[in-house]
Design an enzyme around this catalytic site. Sequence first.
Site, PDB file in Angstrom:
ATOM      1  N   ALA A  92       6.683   0.158   5.409  1.00 28.27           N
ATOM      2  CA  ALA A  92       5.412  -0.086   6.010  1.00 28.27           C
ATOM      3  C   ALA A  92       5.170  -1.272   5.974  1.00 28.27           C
ATOM      4  O   ALA A  92       4.310  -1.868   7.011  1.00 28.27           O
ATOM      5  CB  ALA A  92       4.329   0.465   4.659  1.00 28.27           C
ATOM      6  N   THR A  93       5.879  -2.384   5.252  1.00 31.58           N
ATOM      7  CA  THR A  93       5.674  -3.929   5.474  1.00 31.58           C
ATOM      8  C   THR A  93       6.024  -3.859   6.787  1.00 31.58           C
ATOM      9  O   THR A  93       5.395  -4.940   7.466  1.00 31.58           O
ATOM     10  CB  THR A  93       6.532  -4.718   4.457  1.00 31.58           C
ATOM     11  OG1 THR A  93       5.998  -4.420   3.187  1.00 31.58           O
ATOM     12  CG2 THR A  93       6.343  -6.189   4.683  1.00 31.58           C
ATOM     13  N   GLN A 143      -0.326   5.289   1.780  1.00 35.60           N
ATOM     14  CA  GLN A 143      -0.586   5.709   0.288  1.00 35.60           C
ATOM     15  C   GLN A 143      -1.075   7.281   0.638  1.00 35.60           C
ATOM     16  O   GLN A 143      -1.023   8.203   0.038  1.00 35.60           O
ATOM     17  CB  GLN A 143      -1.628   4.930  -0.485  1.00 35.60           C
ATOM     18  CG  GLN A 143      -1.154   4.047  -1.171  1.00 35.60           C
ATOM     19  CD  GLN A 143      -0.359   3.993  -1.994  1.00 35.60           C
ATOM     20  OE1 GLN A 143      -0.247   4.984  -2.721  1.00 35.60           O
ATOM     21  NE2 GLN A 143       0.369   2.964  -2.656  1.00 35.60           N
ATOM     22  N   ALA A 152       8.700   5.684   3.160  1.00 35.34           N
ATOM     23  CA  ALA A 152       9.346   7.042   2.620  1.00 35.34           C
ATOM     24  C   ALA A 152       9.157   6.771   1.220  1.00 35.34           C
ATOM     25  O   ALA A 152       8.954   7.905   0.604  1.00 35.34           O
ATOM     26  CB  ALA A 152      10.574   6.970   2.934  1.00 35.34           C
ATOM     27  N   THR A 180      21.037  -1.055  14.097  1.00 34.99           N
ATOM     28  CA  THR A 180      21.450   0.349  13.985  1.00 34.99           C
ATOM     29  C   THR A 180      20.620   1.089  12.929  1.00 34.99           C
ATOM     30  O   THR A 180      20.186   0.605  11.864  1.00 34.99           O
ATOM     31  CB  THR A 180      23.048  -0.127  13.325  1.00 34.99           C
ATOM     32  OG1 THR A 180      23.589  -0.638  14.114  1.00 34.99           O
ATOM     33  CG2 THR A 180      23.670   1.236  12.852  1.00 34.99           C
ATOM     34  N   CYS A 192      -0.908  -7.197 -12.215  1.00 33.01           N
ATOM     35  CA  CYS A 192       0.146  -7.517 -10.910  1.00 33.01           C
ATOM     36  C   CYS A 192       0.371  -8.855 -10.559  1.00 33.01           C
ATOM     37  O   CYS A 192       0.965  -9.258  -9.958  1.00 33.01           O
ATOM     38  CB  CYS A 192      -0.552  -6.379  -9.913  1.00 33.01           C
ATOM     39  SG  CYS A 192       0.217  -4.995  -9.797  1.00 33.01           S
TER      40      CYS A 192
HETATM   41  C1  PLP Z   1       3.646   0.048  -0.563  1.00 38.83           C
HETATM   42  C2  PLP Z   1       2.496  -0.220   0.352  1.00 38.83           C
HETATM   43  C3  PLP Z   1       3.032  -1.023   1.422  1.00 38.83           C
HETATM   44  C4  PLP Z   1       4.235  -1.608   1.604  1.00 38.83           C
HETATM   45  O1  PLP Z   1       5.383  -0.601   1.990  1.00 38.83           O
HETATM   46  P1  PLP Z   1       6.891  -0.937   1.792  1.00 38.83           P
HETATM   47  O2  PLP Z   1       7.537   0.157   2.372  1.00 38.83           O
HETATM   48  O3  PLP Z   1       7.123  -1.054   0.283  1.00 38.83           O
HETATM   49  O4  PLP Z   1       6.925  -2.264   2.471  1.00 38.83           O
HETATM   50  C5  PLP Z   1       1.949  -1.255   2.620  1.00 38.83           C
HETATM   51  N1  PLP Z   1       0.816  -0.763   2.449  1.00 38.83           N
HETATM   52  C6  PLP Z   1       0.272  -0.033   1.244  1.00 38.83           C
HETATM   53  C7  PLP Z   1      -1.082   0.453   1.443  1.00 38.83           C
HETATM   54  C8  PLP Z   1       1.231   0.378   0.381  1.00 38.83           C
HETATM   55  O5  PLP Z   1       0.708   1.201  -0.505  1.00 38.83           O
END
Ligand code: PLP
Length: 401
Positions: free
Chosen positions: A77-78, A185, A206, A246, A332
Amino acid sequence: MSEKVKLPIYLDYHSTTPVDPLVLEQMLPYFKEEFGNASSKSHCFGWRAEFAVEKARTQVAKAIGAESSEIVFTSGATESNNAVLIGIAEKYGHLGKHIITSSIEHKCILEAANYLSRKGFDITLLPVNKEGQVEIEEVRKAIRPDTILISVMMANNETGTIQPFKEIGALAKEKNILFHTDAAQAVGKIRINVKEDNIDLLSMSAHKLCGPKGVGALFVRRREPRVVLEPLMHGGGQERGFRSGTLNVPGIVGLGKACEIATEKMDAEISRLSYLRDYLLSELRKELGEVTLNGHPTDRLPQSLNISFPHVASDALVARLKSIAISSTSACMSAASVPSYVLAAMKLSDEVIHGSIRIGLGRFTTQDEVNYAILSIVKAVKEIQANSPTFQRTEARMEQK
Ligand SMILES: *Cc1c(COP(=O)(O)O)cnc(C)c1O
C-alpha cells in the site's frame, strides 16, 4: 485458562496479520518448480507464471468489484499510495495543483503529500470530528476549481473508523474530480464495490488480510473516466506500463488467494469478530467501570477496538501485558515522544490520547484468547490505577458523594 491458549496472543491485526496456511500452500510451488518469469513469452515456465498472475488478478478484482484489467500489482500500500499521489500530480498537474486529503491518513499519504507541497502543489488536509470521521461538508468546502484529486482512506488504521467513502465518491464524481482511497485496512473486511462507490483509484496490501508482506495492488479505473498515471518505476513496461519490474509471482498468487478467502469468509467473520470485540469491551466495562471508546461507535471495522482507561498510560499498560501483543497508539510514535496524530486530530484529551491502546482481532483470534486478554487487561489496569495517586483521589471523591 492459560492451558487452553497458546501464549503470547496476537491482537495487533492492524499492524500485520499471519499468513493463512491456505495462502501459503498456494504460494509455495511458485518458489520451487513454478519459478518462471511471468513476462517470458517463449516457454511454458513463463506461461504458467503468467497464468497464475492472471488468476490472482481476477481474484483481487472480484474482491472490490473491479475488472481484472484495472488491477496493477505493486509492493504494497505504501507504493500504491505514492504511485497515486505522485503519478496523478505529474499527469494532471497541468489542470490544477490542488489535492485534498485528510489529517488522519497513513504516513505514506501524508509524506507523499508533503513531498508534493515542496514541488509546488497545494495540499488541503481535511479535519475530522470527535469520532474520527471526515465530514462530507468539509470535503465540499475544500473543493476548488483547480482540485485534481481527493484522497481519503476507507478505514483508519488506529481507530478502525470507516470514512464516508461512498458520499465522497459521489461528490467527487459530481465535481469531476478523481477520488482515491487507501483501503489497506478495509479490503476483505467490509463490502467494497469500486463501481457503485465511485472510486477511481484504490490501494491495498496483502499482509493486512492474511497474505504475505511486500505485495499489494492498485486499482486504476479504465472507463468513465479512464485514469492514467505517470509511473514511479520505469523499465520493462510490465503492468501495462504502470509498474515496471519483474512480477513477484509467489506474492501475487498469495494476494489473490488472500482476497478470495477474505471475500468468501467476510459475512461470517464480520459477525464473529464484531461479537468478540463487543464482548471484550463490555466485559472490560463490567470489571473496570469507565472505559473510553475512541473512534466511531458503529462506523467501525468489525475487529477494531481503540480504548483508554482513566489514569492509565498506555506505555505502562502495554509493558505489563507481556503475553498479549497489542499496540499503544502513542508508543508507536514514542521514539519522538509525539502522541498519535490521529487521536490528536480528533481533539481528544491528552489523557485519553496517552492512555489509548489499539486492539485488533482477526481470523485466528479465538474466544479463549479474548477471555485471556480480558483477565490480563483487567488485572493490569487495576494494578496501575491502584498505584495512581490521582485515581485514588477521584475514587475517594466519588465515594463521599
Ligand atoms: C499498513 C497500511 C499502509 C502501508 O501498507 P504497506 O503494504 O505495509 O506498505 C498504508 N495505509 C494503511 C491505512 C495501512 O494500514
